[in-house]
Design an enzyme around this catalytic site. Structure first.
Site, PDB file in Angstrom:
ATOM      1  N   CYS A 123       0.665  -1.276   0.078  1.00 39.98           N
ATOM      2  CA  CYS A 123      -0.033  -0.117  -0.075  1.00 39.98           C
ATOM      3  C   CYS A 123       0.984   1.063  -0.082  1.00 39.98           C
ATOM      4  O   CYS A 123       1.950   1.031   0.044  1.00 39.98           O
ATOM      5  CB  CYS A 123      -1.037   0.111   1.064  1.00 39.98           C
ATOM      6  N   THR A 124       0.497   2.439   0.322  1.00 45.43           N
ATOM      7  CA  THR A 124       1.187   3.719   0.092  1.00 45.43           C
ATOM      8  C   THR A 124       2.177   3.735   1.058  1.00 45.43           C
ATOM      9  O   THR A 124       3.409   3.895   0.704  1.00 45.43           O
ATOM     10  CB  THR A 124       0.218   5.013   0.256  1.00 45.43           C
TER      11      THR A 124
END
Length: 221
Positions: A123-124
């Protein structure tokens, strides 16, 4: 300030992340106490007690190139649309709360069909994939891994010539998205619906700065 914050913690486990910018990234600063960050809406998910294997960003390319590893992007669909790792699976979720439903309706069958030896998620910044790994372990999945520090740490540590990242990384501030140099990219933000917009999107007749874009022109008056 960081030293004071670290000293005030009962457990010395806080990982600081620094991102530099020459412009104001947030319109306002707001700090409030919350039960958890980026909730999945499932009780009993606690990465402090049960979590997958952390993959160092410098080792992440090995997961991406391993045919026996199923790589999953745990971010929202609009984030994936502007950038992701080559070959990663997009669950097409509108929000993180949709991830458990996608797992129930798709991932169990997918694993049964493909028989991967491991599942690697990202994810980020590493929060959502960490929680997703805890959830998959709870659901009985094996060989769970996730990218330590997320995409942003990967872009920070992996040279561009060795990178398997394609596109830009959406960030939840006024920079909208960052390129591989961790500098603001080409995308703008629609202030009505929050969608990241390409230069071509901005040129469409339905785009009105600060009011609407092609994704939401029919949704608001």
């Amino acid at each position: 300030m960081l030293e004071q914050l670290q000293a005030s913690l009962l457990e010395k486990t806080l990982e600081f992340k620094v991102s530099w910018t020459t412009v104001q990234a947030f319109r306002r600063f707001k700090a409030r106490k919350k039960r958890e960050i980026v909730t999945m809406g499932v009780e009993g998910i606690n990465p402090r007690k049960s979590v997958g294997v952390y993959v160092d960003p410098l080792d992440w390319n090995s997961c991406l190139s391993d045919p026996d590893t199923l790589v999953i992007d745990t971010r929202n669909d609009y984030e994936v649309a502007i950038g992701s790792f080559e070959g990663a699976l997009n669950p097409h979720t509108e929000g993180f709360r949709d991830f458990p439903k996608w797992v129930d309706e798709n991932l169990h069958q997918l694993v049964e069909d493909k028989r991967p030896k491991s599942i690697a998620m990202f994810c980020t910044g590493g929060i959502r994939c960490e929680k997703a790994s805890s959830y998959l372990l709870k659901e009985g999945f094996k060989g769970i891994h996730h990218l330590h520090g997320g995409i942003l740490k990967y872009l920070e540590l992996v040279p561009r010539e060795k990178s398997l990242w394609d596109g830009e990384c959406f960030v939840f501030d006024q920079r909208v998205a960052l390129n591989h140099q961790l500098l603001p990219g080409i995308h703008r933000l629609c202030y009505a619906c929050g969608m990241p917009l390409t230069p071509n999107d901005v040129e469409t007749s339905s785009y009105v700065r600060g009011v609407q874009c092609l994704y939401c022109a029919d949704r608001y008056t």
